[in-house]
Enzyme design. Structure first.
Site, PDB file in Angstrom:
ATOM      1  N   ARG A  77       0.807  -1.231   0.000  1.00  0.00           N
ATOM      2  CA  ARG A  77       0.000   0.000   0.000  1.00  0.00           C
ATOM      3  C   ARG A  77       0.837   1.275   0.000  1.00  0.00           C
ATOM      4  O   ARG A  77       0.353   2.335  -0.368  1.00  0.00           O
ATOM      5  CB  ARG A  77      -0.910   0.006   1.227  1.00  0.00           C
ATOM      6  CG  ARG A  77      -2.310  -0.491   0.882  1.00  0.00           C
ATOM      7  CD  ARG A  77      -3.232  -0.268   2.029  1.00  0.00           C
ATOM      8  NE  ARG A  77      -2.720  -1.003   3.188  1.00  0.00           N
ATOM      9  CZ  ARG A  77      -3.468  -1.793   3.944  1.00  0.00           C
ATOM     10  NH1 ARG A  77      -4.741  -1.932   3.686  1.00  0.00           N
ATOM     11  NH2 ARG A  77      -2.965  -2.422   4.974  1.00  0.00           N
ATOM     12  N   LYS A 184       3.169 -20.337   6.144  1.00  0.00           N
ATOM     13  CA  LYS A 184       2.263 -20.741   7.203  1.00  0.00           C
ATOM     14  C   LYS A 184       1.801 -19.503   7.977  1.00  0.00           C
ATOM     15  O   LYS A 184       2.481 -18.467   7.875  1.00  0.00           O
ATOM     16  CB  LYS A 184       2.943 -21.740   8.112  1.00  0.00           C
ATOM     17  CG  LYS A 184       4.049 -21.123   8.945  1.00  0.00           C
ATOM     18  CD  LYS A 184       4.616 -22.141   9.837  1.00  0.00           C
ATOM     19  CE  LYS A 184       5.600 -21.530  10.765  1.00  0.00           C
ATOM     20  NZ  LYS A 184       5.092 -20.533  11.680  1.00  0.00           N
ATOM     21  N   HIS A 214      10.138 -23.495   6.473  1.00  0.00           N
ATOM     22  CA  HIS A 214      11.555 -23.185   6.270  1.00  0.00           C
ATOM     23  C   HIS A 214      12.489 -24.191   6.944  1.00  0.00           C
ATOM     24  O   HIS A 214      13.663 -24.258   6.624  1.00  0.00           O
ATOM     25  CB  HIS A 214      11.875 -21.742   6.667  1.00  0.00           C
ATOM     26  CG  HIS A 214      12.001 -21.508   8.137  1.00  0.00           C
ATOM     27  ND1 HIS A 214      10.913 -21.376   8.957  1.00  0.00           N
ATOM     28  CD2 HIS A 214      13.079 -21.383   8.932  1.00  0.00           C
ATOM     29  CE1 HIS A 214      11.334 -21.176  10.199  1.00  0.00           C
ATOM     30  NE2 HIS A 214      12.650 -21.169  10.223  1.00  0.00           N
ATOM     31  N   LYS A 218      16.677 -26.265   5.882  1.00  0.00           N
ATOM     32  CA  LYS A 218      17.888 -26.285   6.704  1.00  0.00           C
ATOM     33  C   LYS A 218      18.736 -27.501   6.358  1.00  0.00           C
ATOM     34  O   LYS A 218      18.232 -28.618   6.254  1.00  0.00           O
ATOM     35  CB  LYS A 218      17.519 -26.313   8.193  1.00  0.00           C
ATOM     36  CG  LYS A 218      16.873 -25.011   8.673  1.00  0.00           C
ATOM     37  CD  LYS A 218      16.559 -25.068  10.160  1.00  0.00           C
ATOM     38  CE  LYS A 218      15.690 -23.910  10.612  1.00  0.00           C
ATOM     39  NZ  LYS A 218      16.389 -22.702  10.976  1.00  0.00           N
ATOM     40  N   GLU A 252      13.348 -21.684  22.062  1.00  0.00           N
ATOM     41  CA  GLU A 252      13.837 -20.342  21.726  1.00  0.00           C
ATOM     42  C   GLU A 252      13.960 -19.535  23.000  1.00  0.00           C
ATOM     43  O   GLU A 252      13.175 -19.714  23.931  1.00  0.00           O
ATOM     44  CB  GLU A 252      12.862 -19.655  20.776  1.00  0.00           C
ATOM     45  CG  GLU A 252      12.811 -20.300  19.403  1.00  0.00           C
ATOM     46  CD  GLU A 252      11.840 -19.587  18.493  1.00  0.00           C
ATOM     47  OE1 GLU A 252      12.288 -18.815  17.645  1.00  0.00           O
ATOM     48  OE2 GLU A 252      10.626 -19.779  18.657  1.00  0.00           O
ATOM     49  N   ASP A 271       1.937 -22.732  15.814  1.00  0.00           N
ATOM     50  CA  ASP A 271       3.046 -21.988  15.205  1.00  0.00           C
ATOM     51  C   ASP A 271       4.212 -22.906  14.835  1.00  0.00           C
ATOM     52  O   ASP A 271       4.856 -22.708  13.810  1.00  0.00           O
ATOM     53  CB  ASP A 271       3.526 -20.904  16.187  1.00  0.00           C
ATOM     54  CG  ASP A 271       4.641 -20.033  15.611  1.00  0.00           C
ATOM     55  OD1 ASP A 271       4.544 -19.669  14.428  1.00  0.00           O
ATOM     56  OD2 ASP A 271       5.589 -19.709  16.346  1.00  0.00           O
ATOM     57  N   HIS A 276       6.849 -27.365  11.665  1.00  0.00           N
ATOM     58  CA  HIS A 276       8.263 -27.740  11.793  1.00  0.00           C
ATOM     59  C   HIS A 276       8.460 -29.082  12.517  1.00  0.00           C
ATOM     60  O   HIS A 276       9.179 -29.954  12.050  1.00  0.00           O
ATOM     61  CB  HIS A 276       9.050 -26.667  12.540  1.00  0.00           C
ATOM     62  CG  HIS A 276       8.889 -25.282  11.981  1.00  0.00           C
ATOM     63  ND1 HIS A 276       8.747 -25.029  10.648  1.00  0.00           N
ATOM     64  CD2 HIS A 276       8.851 -24.060  12.588  1.00  0.00           C
ATOM     65  CE1 HIS A 276       8.641 -23.724  10.453  1.00  0.00           C
ATOM     66  NE2 HIS A 276       8.693 -23.117  11.613  1.00  0.00           N
ATOM     67  N   LYS A 374       8.856 -20.510  23.839  1.00  0.00           N
ATOM     68  CA  LYS A 374       9.562 -19.218  23.803  1.00  0.00           C
ATOM     69  C   LYS A 374      10.094 -18.935  25.201  1.00  0.00           C
ATOM     70  O   LYS A 374       9.556 -19.439  26.195  1.00  0.00           O
ATOM     71  CB  LYS A 374       8.587 -18.095  23.422  1.00  0.00           C
ATOM     72  CG  LYS A 374       7.835 -18.340  22.125  1.00  0.00           C
ATOM     73  CD  LYS A 374       8.666 -17.991  20.923  1.00  0.00           C
ATOM     74  CE  LYS A 374       7.854 -18.158  19.642  1.00  0.00           C
ATOM     75  NZ  LYS A 374       8.667 -18.121  18.435  1.00  0.00           N
TER      76      LYS A 374
HETATM   77  C1  BG6 Z   1       8.808 -19.579  12.628  1.00  0.00           C
HETATM   78  C2  BG6 Z   1       7.899 -19.311  13.794  1.00  0.00           C
HETATM   79  O1  BG6 Z   1       8.215 -20.482  11.747  1.00  0.00           O
HETATM   80  O2  BG6 Z   1      10.043 -20.097  13.085  1.00  0.00           O
HETATM   81  C3  BG6 Z   1       8.569 -18.393  14.795  1.00  0.00           C
HETATM   82  O3  BG6 Z   1       6.703 -18.706  13.333  1.00  0.00           O
HETATM   83  C4  BG6 Z   1       9.942 -18.904  15.176  1.00  0.00           C
HETATM   84  O4  BG6 Z   1       7.749 -18.248  15.952  1.00  0.00           O
HETATM   85  C5  BG6 Z   1      10.750 -19.223  13.937  1.00  0.00           C
HETATM   86  O5  BG6 Z   1      10.575 -17.918  15.948  1.00  0.00           O
HETATM   87  C6  BG6 Z   1      12.068 -19.863  14.300  1.00  0.00           C
HETATM   88  O6  BG6 Z   1      12.851 -20.109  13.165  1.00  0.00           O
HETATM   89  P1  BG6 Z   1      14.356 -20.525  13.321  1.00  0.00           P
HETATM   90  O7  BG6 Z   1      14.797 -20.824  11.923  1.00  0.00           O
HETATM   91  O8  BG6 Z   1      15.071 -19.376  13.954  1.00  0.00           O
HETATM   92  O9  BG6 Z   1      14.382 -21.736  14.195  1.00  0.00           O
END
Ligand code: BG6
Length: 523
Positions: A77, A184, A214, A218, A252, A271, A276, A374
Site C-alpha cells: 500500500r 504458514k 523453512h 535447513k 527459543e 506456530d 516444523h 519461547k
Molecule cells: C517460525 C515461527 O516459523 O520459526 C517463529 O513462526 C519462530 O515463531 C521461527 O521464531 C524460528 O525459526 P528458526 O529458523 O530461527 O528456528
C-alpha cells in the site's frame, strides 16, 4: 515442466546466454541456476520480507544462482516509487544478508526492481501489476515465468488469489510458468486448512503451489535423510527393538514482543508443532524412499504422518505453558501478558509439549515427545533418539551408576552437527563406566558455510523443484494429528501453566515425562 538451466561450464553459454566464469566443467556439485524469471512479493513491507526474503534473493544473486535478467516486484500500500523500494531492499540486504555486499552484484540486481502500489481489493492495482510483469518480460527477458510470494496473513489469500486469476496473472501459457508461494499458518485447524487449500487450488494447480516450511530448507534437517539412508550404521537399530523414545525439541530464548498480531490466539502448537516439528518427526520416522524424487519422498512422509496419533489422556500426556516475567541472561524480561499488544488475560500458550505414537511395525510402542517454547533456557533445536539400555550389564551396579542411555542427537541448530552418547570406561584401576560424547560439527568438518534455508527454498521454487515443500495432504494430516489436543485445551477453563522466563517450561511438562519414568533432556 521446469525452466531451469544447467549452470554453463567455463566459457560456455547457458540457455539464456549467460557465461559462468567460475564453473569447473568437472564439478557436478554446483547448484543449478534458475532460468529466466521474476518474483512478486505481497506483504513486502513485513518482517519476513525484510529479514529473510530480500537478503536471500541478494545472497542467491551473489552466488550467481539467479538469472541475469531476474526481476523482483514489490506490491504494497505504501506510496513508493521503484527507487524507494530499491532503497528498502538495499537496507534489508545490508542488515541481514549472509554473504558480503558487492556493489556490482547489487547494481545488476537492482535494475530488475519494480514497485506496484495498491491494496488487495484494488482491481486497478492488479492490472498495473499485470502490466509491470508484461513489461519485465520485454525489458528483462523474464519470459513469462513469475512466482507470487504471499507473505501475508492467510485471511488475505482468497482475495489475492482471486485478483491473480481475474487479472490473468495466474494464467500459464505454453512453456511459461506461474507459481504461488505460501507461508504458514496454513489454516488454524483441519477444516480451515482444507478451505484454504481449496481456495488456492482453484487458481493454482497443486504442482504450482509451493508451501514454505523453512525447516525443510535447513541443511541439518536434510542431513537426517543422509544420516539414515546413506549409512549402514544407524538403520539396523532405528526401530522399536533398540529405540526407547525420541525427543524433538525446538526451544527459543526470545519472547513475543512485537508479534502479538500474529501470535495471540495462535500459540506454540499451531506456530511450530503443526509444521516444523511434525516434519522433523516425519523425517526421523519415515521409511526409506525408493528414490529422492519429490514424489517418492512425499509418499513416505505422507505414509508416516498418516500413522501418527496423539497419546492420551491429554491431562497427562501433553503440557502447555505461558511465560511470566523473570531474569533471563542477566536481564529482567516481561511475561507474555505484559508484552505490547497481547491481551492481559491471554490464554495463548507459549510452550507446548505433546506425546505422539507412530502406529507402524517399526515404531510400535516408541513414544515421540515433541516440545517447543519461547523464553526458554536457550535457543536450541534438536532431534534426540534415545536408545534402550543394554539387556544385560555384566558389571556391579556401582560400576555403571553414571551410565545413562545411549543417544544419537541431531543438532539442528545452533552448533549444527550430530552427537553420539555412549558409555566409556573411566581411566583407572577400577571398572567404572560413564557417559561420554562423540561429536560431528558442521563448522569443523566442512569449509563451506551452509546457505540460509530461504536461499535454498526460493531457488528450488524458481527451479520448479518441489521436494522440500509440503503438499496439501501433509498439511491436512498434520492438522488431523493436532486438532484433538487443540480442542481439548480450548475446552479447559484454566489457561496454560505459568513458567518463568529463562527456565525449561512448566512443571506439567516434567510430569508428562515422569509418568513413564523418563526425563526431558537439558540441551
Ligand atoms: C517460525 C515461527 O516459523 O520459526 C517463529 O513462526 C519462530 O515463531 C521461527 O521464531 C524460528 O525459526 P528458526 O529458523 O530461527 O528456528
Amino acid at each position: 515442466m521446469s525452466a531451469s538451466t544447467e549452470v554453463p561450464a567455463t566459457g560456455e553459454r547457458g540457455a539464456d546466454g549467460w557465461v559462468n566464469p567460475l564453473r569447473d566443467p568437472q564439478d557436478r556439485r554446483l547448484p543449478r541456476i534458475a532460468g529466466p524469471c521474476g518474483l512478486v512479493i505481497f506483504g513486502v513491507t513485513g518482517d519476513l520480507s525484510r529479514k529473510k526474503l530480500m537478503p536471500a534473493i541478494y545472497d542467491l544473486a551473489n552466488r550467481g544462482l539467479l538469472p541475469p535478467g531476474f526481476a523482483l516486484v514489490g506490491f504494497a500500500r505504501r506510496d513508493w516509487a521503484d527507487e524507494d523500494f530499491s532503497e528498502v531492499v538495499h537496507d534489508a540486504v545490508r542488515a541481514h544478508s549472509r554473504t558480503p555486499f558487492r556493489q556490482e552484484v547489487w547494481n545488476k540486481l537492482a535494475q530488475g526492481f519494480r514497485f506496484v502500489q495498491g491494496s488487495f481489493d484494488d482491481d486497478a492495482a492488479f492490472d498495473r501489476l499485470e502490466q509491470t510483469v508484461a513489461d519485465l518480460d520485454r525489458v528483462r527477458g523474464t519470459n513469462g515465468n513469475h512466482a507470487f510470494y504471499l507473505s501475508i496473513p492467510p485471511g488475505a489469500f482468497p482475495v489475492v488469489c482471486k485478483q491473480l486469476a481475474r487479472s490473468g496473472l495466474s494464467a500459464q501459457h505454453g512453456e511459461q510458468w506461474r507459481r504461488v508461494v505460501i507461508e504458514k499458518p496454513f489454516g488454524h485447524d483441519l477444516r480451515s486448512a482444507m478451505e484454504l487449500n481449496a481456495i488456492v487450488n482453484e487458481v493454482f494447480p497443486e504442482e504450482s503451489v509451493f508451501r514454505i516450511d523453512h525447516y525443510l530448507g535447513k541443511e541439518t534437517v536434510q542431513n537426517v535423510l543422509a544420516l539414515r539412508f546413506a549409512n549402514q550404521l544407524f538403520e539396523p537399530i532405528w526401530n522399536s527393538h533398540y529405540v526407547d523414545h525420541v525427543q524433538i525439541t525446538m526451544a527459543e530464548d526470545i519472547g513475543l514482543g512485537g508479534r502479538a498480531g500474529y501470535y495471540d490466539g495462535i500459540g506454540a502448537a499451531r506456530d511450530v508443532i503443526q509444521n516444523h516439528l511434525l516434519q522433523l518427526l516425519a523425517f526421523t520416522a519415515m521409511e526409506e524412499p525408493t528414490s529422492f524424487s519429490a514424489a517418492e519422498l512425499r509418499t513416505e512422509k505422507i505414509k508416516i504422518l498418516n500413522a501418527v496419533t496423539l497419546t492420551g489422556p491429554f491431562e497427562e500426556t501433553t503440557a502447555r505453558g505461558q511465560y511470566t516475567g523473570g531474569w533471563q541472561g542477566g536481564q529482567l524480561v516481561r511475561g507474555l501478558k505484559e508484552e505490547a499488544g497481547f491481551d492481559p488475560s491471554s490464554k495463548t500458550e507459549t510452550f507446548a509439549a505433546i506425546t505422539c505414537e507412530v502406529n507402524t511395525r517399526r515404531w510400535a510402542g516408541v513414544p515421540f515427545y515433541l516440545r517447543t517454547g519461547k523464553r526458554l533456557g536457550r535457543r536450541v533445536t534438536e532431534i534426540a533418539v534415545i536408545f534402550k539400555r543394554a539387556p544385560h550389564l555384566p558389571f556391579d551396579a556401582t560400576m555403571t551408576e553414571e551410565l545413562g542411555q545411549n543417544a544419537l542427537v541431531v543438532r539442528v541448530q545452533p552448533d549444527e552437527g550430530v552427537t553420539m552418547r555412549f558409555g566409556s570406561k573411566v581411566p583407572g584401576s577400577q571398572m567404572e563406566v560413564r557417559d561420554v560424547t562423540m561429536d560431528f560439527g558442521y563448522g569443523t568438518a566442512f569449509t563451506e558455510a551452509s546457505p540460509e534455508a530461504y536461499e535454498r527454498l526460493i531457488l528450488d521454487m524458481l527451479l520448479g523443484e518441489p521436494s522440500l515443500f509440503p503438499v496439501n495432504r501433509e498439511v491436512e494430516l498434520a492438522w488431523r494429528i493436532l486438532d484433538p489436543v487443540l480442542a481439548h485445551w480450548a475446552a479447559q477453563e484454566d489457561g496454560p501453566d505459568p513458567y518463568h522466563a529463562g527456565t525449561w517450561g512448566p512443571d506439567s511438562a516434567n510430569r508428562m515425562m515422569a509418568r513413564t519414568g523418563r526425563v526431558w533432556r537439558r540441551p
